[in-house]
Design a protein around this motif. Structure first.
Motif, PDB file in Angstrom:
ATOM      1  N   THR A  72      -4.291  44.165   5.573  1.00  0.00           N
ATOM      2  CA  THR A  72      -5.290  43.540   6.452  1.00  0.00           C
ATOM      3  C   THR A  72      -5.536  44.386   7.693  1.00  0.00           C
ATOM      4  O   THR A  72      -6.686  44.568   8.131  1.00  0.00           O
ATOM      5  CB  THR A  72      -4.832  42.126   6.868  1.00  0.00           C
ATOM      6  OG1 THR A  72      -4.650  41.321   5.697  1.00  0.00           O
ATOM      7  CG2 THR A  72      -5.848  41.476   7.792  1.00  0.00           C
ATOM      8  N   VAL A  73      -4.468  44.941   8.254  1.00  0.00           N
ATOM      9  CA  VAL A  73      -4.604  45.805   9.442  1.00  0.00           C
ATOM     10  C   VAL A  73      -5.408  47.051   9.096  1.00  0.00           C
ATOM     11  O   VAL A  73      -6.243  47.506   9.888  1.00  0.00           O
ATOM     12  CB  VAL A  73      -3.217  46.178  10.002  1.00  0.00           C
ATOM     13  CG1 VAL A  73      -3.359  47.201  11.134  1.00  0.00           C
ATOM     14  CG2 VAL A  73      -2.485  44.942  10.507  1.00  0.00           C
ATOM     15  N   TYR A 107       6.741  44.057   8.403  1.00  0.00           N
ATOM     16  CA  TYR A 107       5.526  43.314   8.091  1.00  0.00           C
ATOM     17  C   TYR A 107       5.243  43.456   6.597  1.00  0.00           C
ATOM     18  O   TYR A 107       5.521  44.499   5.999  1.00  0.00           O
ATOM     19  CB  TYR A 107       4.344  43.824   8.911  1.00  0.00           C
ATOM     20  CG  TYR A 107       4.407  43.417  10.372  1.00  0.00           C
ATOM     21  CD1 TYR A 107       4.191  42.108  10.760  1.00  0.00           C
ATOM     22  CD2 TYR A 107       4.693  44.357  11.363  1.00  0.00           C
ATOM     23  CE1 TYR A 107       4.250  41.729  12.095  1.00  0.00           C
ATOM     24  CE2 TYR A 107       4.759  43.993  12.701  1.00  0.00           C
ATOM     25  CZ  TYR A 107       4.540  42.679  13.057  1.00  0.00           C
ATOM     26  OH  TYR A 107       4.608  42.308  14.381  1.00  0.00           O
ATOM     27  N   GLN A 128       0.754  42.700   2.495  1.00  0.00           N
ATOM     28  CA  GLN A 128      -0.524  42.017   2.693  1.00  0.00           C
ATOM     29  C   GLN A 128      -0.991  42.164   4.147  1.00  0.00           C
ATOM     30  O   GLN A 128      -2.170  42.406   4.415  1.00  0.00           O
ATOM     31  CB  GLN A 128      -0.403  40.544   2.323  1.00  0.00           C
ATOM     32  CG  GLN A 128      -1.729  39.782   2.432  1.00  0.00           C
ATOM     33  CD  GLN A 128      -1.604  38.325   2.002  1.00  0.00           C
ATOM     34  OE1 GLN A 128      -0.575  37.921   1.464  1.00  0.00           O
ATOM     35  NE2 GLN A 128      -2.640  37.541   2.246  1.00  0.00           N
ATOM     36  N   VAL A 129      -0.058  42.011   5.101  1.00  0.00           N
ATOM     37  CA  VAL A 129      -0.397  42.180   6.520  1.00  0.00           C
ATOM     38  C   VAL A 129      -0.842  43.611   6.778  1.00  0.00           C
ATOM     39  O   VAL A 129      -1.855  43.853   7.459  1.00  0.00           O
ATOM     40  CB  VAL A 129       0.802  41.808   7.421  1.00  0.00           C
ATOM     41  CG1 VAL A 129       0.580  42.300   8.848  1.00  0.00           C
ATOM     42  CG2 VAL A 129       1.040  40.307   7.402  1.00  0.00           C
ATOM     43  N   TYR A 137      -8.981  46.192   8.979  1.00  0.00           N
ATOM     44  CA  TYR A 137      -9.440  46.008  10.370  1.00  0.00           C
ATOM     45  C   TYR A 137      -9.765  47.354  11.012  1.00  0.00           C
ATOM     46  O   TYR A 137     -10.836  47.534  11.605  1.00  0.00           O
ATOM     47  CB  TYR A 137      -8.348  45.266  11.136  1.00  0.00           C
ATOM     48  CG  TYR A 137      -8.575  45.132  12.623  1.00  0.00           C
ATOM     49  CD1 TYR A 137      -9.384  44.122  13.139  1.00  0.00           C
ATOM     50  CD2 TYR A 137      -7.952  45.994  13.517  1.00  0.00           C
ATOM     51  CE1 TYR A 137      -9.578  43.986  14.506  1.00  0.00           C
ATOM     52  CE2 TYR A 137      -8.138  45.865  14.883  1.00  0.00           C
ATOM     53  CZ  TYR A 137      -8.952  44.864  15.377  1.00  0.00           C
ATOM     54  OH  TYR A 137      -9.136  44.735  16.726  1.00  0.00           O
ATOM     55  N   GLY A 143       2.867  38.646  16.068  1.00  0.00           N
ATOM     56  CA  GLY A 143       1.870  39.695  15.890  1.00  0.00           C
ATOM     57  C   GLY A 143       1.874  40.775  16.945  1.00  0.00           C
ATOM     58  O   GLY A 143       1.110  41.741  16.856  1.00  0.00           O
ATOM     59  N   THR A 189      -4.347  38.676  14.491  1.00  0.00           N
ATOM     60  CA  THR A 189      -3.013  38.093  14.305  1.00  0.00           C
ATOM     61  C   THR A 189      -3.095  36.797  13.495  1.00  0.00           C
ATOM     62  O   THR A 189      -2.294  36.565  12.579  1.00  0.00           O
ATOM     63  CB  THR A 189      -2.370  37.813  15.683  1.00  0.00           C
ATOM     64  OG1 THR A 189      -2.240  39.042  16.395  1.00  0.00           O
ATOM     65  CG2 THR A 189      -0.997  37.182  15.529  1.00  0.00           C
ATOM     66  N   THR A 201      -5.480  35.983  11.396  1.00  0.00           N
ATOM     67  CA  THR A 201      -5.876  36.322  10.027  1.00  0.00           C
ATOM     68  C   THR A 201      -4.666  36.757   9.205  1.00  0.00           C
ATOM     69  O   THR A 201      -4.613  36.533   7.985  1.00  0.00           O
ATOM     70  CB  THR A 201      -6.940  37.443  10.050  1.00  0.00           C
ATOM     71  OG1 THR A 201      -8.054  37.000  10.837  1.00  0.00           O
ATOM     72  CG2 THR A 201      -7.412  37.810   8.656  1.00  0.00           C
ATOM     73  N   CYS A 202      -3.691  37.374   9.878  1.00  0.00           N
ATOM     74  CA  CYS A 202      -2.461  37.799   9.198  1.00  0.00           C
ATOM     75  C   CYS A 202      -1.453  36.657   9.061  1.00  0.00           C
ATOM     76  O   CYS A 202      -0.317  36.879   8.611  1.00  0.00           O
ATOM     77  CB  CYS A 202      -1.814  38.951   9.964  1.00  0.00           C
ATOM     78  SG  CYS A 202      -2.758  40.488   9.945  1.00  0.00           S
ATOM     79  N   ILE A 235       2.102  44.337  15.745  1.00  0.00           N
ATOM     80  CA  ILE A 235       0.866  44.854  15.158  1.00  0.00           C
ATOM     81  C   ILE A 235      -0.026  45.435  16.247  1.00  0.00           C
ATOM     82  O   ILE A 235      -0.551  46.546  16.121  1.00  0.00           O
ATOM     83  CB  ILE A 235       0.119  43.732  14.404  1.00  0.00           C
ATOM     84  CG1 ILE A 235       0.913  43.302  13.173  1.00  0.00           C
ATOM     85  CG2 ILE A 235      -1.283  44.180  14.014  1.00  0.00           C
ATOM     86  CD1 ILE A 235       0.300  42.122  12.450  1.00  0.00           C
TER      87      ILE A 235
END
Length: 422
Positions: A213-214, A206, A209-210, A217, A179, A169, A171-172, A182
């Protein structure tokens, strides 16, 4: 016509054959718990509603609550953890910490039952209260693995940590509250895959970019150590995250030292259970005979739920086996043990005049720990023997007029048909 009796939806009856097998499973599980030093504990089915309300987030609506005849607002226990918290707060000054307890109990949830789920079901919990060390984390995971091995079930433990999820969260560039969507989407990854997760995140507005990132992950895979390295590389660095990754790494090393096969444990970034109260290690089990069945044992560290009598939070970690889900999983995969009658001896009834002899013999056998019943009727011998066979009773004892005269008895092995005179 009179109304036929009906069973409430989401509830179950247990006839002897099924109950015998359930009892066997419970005995195996509790024997393993005892090997790890867990002590038995029990709490009531009913609690004051105020104890339970406010503890389960959105699931609070599933609590059975009502006003009793004493005009008290009460509720049926939703799990065994919150009542454990009451025990610690009420009796903590009398207990030795770390406090290890196991509890077997029915819980109730006004849910719409899915596969292997019911409105009333049995949980078998084991918790360690009052220790925040890696020792308790490792012991909890070992308890699960040893228990499943004793049940002859092949499982894989999937572990993660709330601190890792919190770091995602961060990092986002989102707050914990921002978050939460997510984490809830990630928790569905097994069921809906990446495309489903991406759609959910997009529908929740969201940013691209988020979402990217997910995906990075969730794409982290490999051995536990490789996954930890990938998480360290992706997530925003912090002392909290570094300590958590080091703790998971130490836990994995200790499991190896304990002789656990490395393939039995995976670090899975998609595990995101218990968003309301888990604080550290979280875990679920994969039932390998049917991986799509869902977790039959899960839990984690919850250091901000239970309080000492002083009001300070008590560090805690626990696990729970859903007995009904376990039973269902083993049943559908042919892994349930065969039910064996607890009755070991069946005394054939020739004549009511011989009842004094039968009762004398039965009591002597019972005194030796042998479960024995006397057939109440003097019907045909063949019919009595068939009754014993149908009930899976291994031995019949035959004492007729001739045996009485000679002061002996015929013992028949119902499995082999062998007879001996004693």
């Amino acid at each position: 016509m009179e109304n036929q009796p009906k069973l409430l939806s989401g509830f179950q009856d247990f006839l002897p054959d099924r109950m015998i097998v359930r009892s066997q499973l419970v005995e195996t599980i509790t024997n393993e718990y005892k090997k790890f030093g867990y002590l038995p504990q029990e709490t009531p089915a009913l609690e004051y509603a105020e104890l339970l309300l406010g503890k389960y987030g959105e699931d609070e609506k599933l609590i059975y609550e009502f006003t009793d005849k004493g005009e008290r607002h009460v509720a049926m226990r939703y799990d065994l953890t919150v009542p454990l918290g009451r025990i610690i707060q009420m009796y903590g000054n009398e207990l030795a910490f770390p406090y290890r307890r196991y509890q077997i109990g029915n819980v109730w949830r006004a849910d719409r039952p899915g596969k292997g789920r019911y409105r009333e079901f049995v949980q078998i919990d084991a918790d360690i209260i009052g220790d925040d060390s890696v020792v308790s984390d490792t012991e909890t995971l070992l308890t699960i693995l040893n228990t499943m091995s004793a049940l002859n079930i092949d499982v894989t433990l999937r572990i993660n940590s709330r601190q890792i999820l919190n770091a995602l969260t961060k990092t986002c560039n989102l707050s914990s509250k921002e978050g939460i969507g997510i984490l809830r989407s990630i928790d569905k990854f097994d069921k809906i895959g990446w495309e489903g997760v991406a759609r959910e995140l997009s529908s929740l507005d969201y940013s691209n970019q988020v979402i990217a990132t997910v995906k990075q992950y969730l794409d982290i895979q490999g051995t536990p150590k490789e996954v930890l390295a990938g998480l360290r590389s992706l997530l925003s660095p912090s002392e909290t995250l570094e300590n958590d990754l080091a703790r998971l790494n130490e836990t994995l090393d200790l499991l190896t030292s304990a002789g656990i096969d490395a393939s039995k444990v995976t670090v899975d970034p998609s595990i995101a259970r218990g968003l309301d109260y888990y604080t550290g290690l979280i875990f679920e089990t994969v039932f390998n005979p049917d991986p799509n069945f869902g977790s039959i044992c899960s839990g984690g560290r919850y250091d901000r739920l239970i309080k000492y009598p002083s009001g300070e939070f008590a560090p805690a970690i626990g696990m729970s086996i859903g007995l009904d889900r376990l039973f269902s999983a083993m049943s559908t995969t042919g892994l349930l043990p065969e039910p064996h009658s607890p009755i070991q001896a069946f005394i054939v009834n020739f004549d009511k005049t011989l009842l004094p002899t039968y009762f004398s013999v039965a009591q002597k056998l019972r005194a030796e720990g042998i479960s024995t019943i006397i057939n109440p009727n003097t019907n045909k011998i063949a019919k009595q023997l068939k009754n014993a066979s149908d009930r899976d009773i291994p031995f019949t004892i035959i004492i007729g007029p001739d045996e009485t005269k000679n002061n002996n008895a015929v013992v028949k092995n119902m499995t082999t048909g062998e007879q001996i005179s004693l």
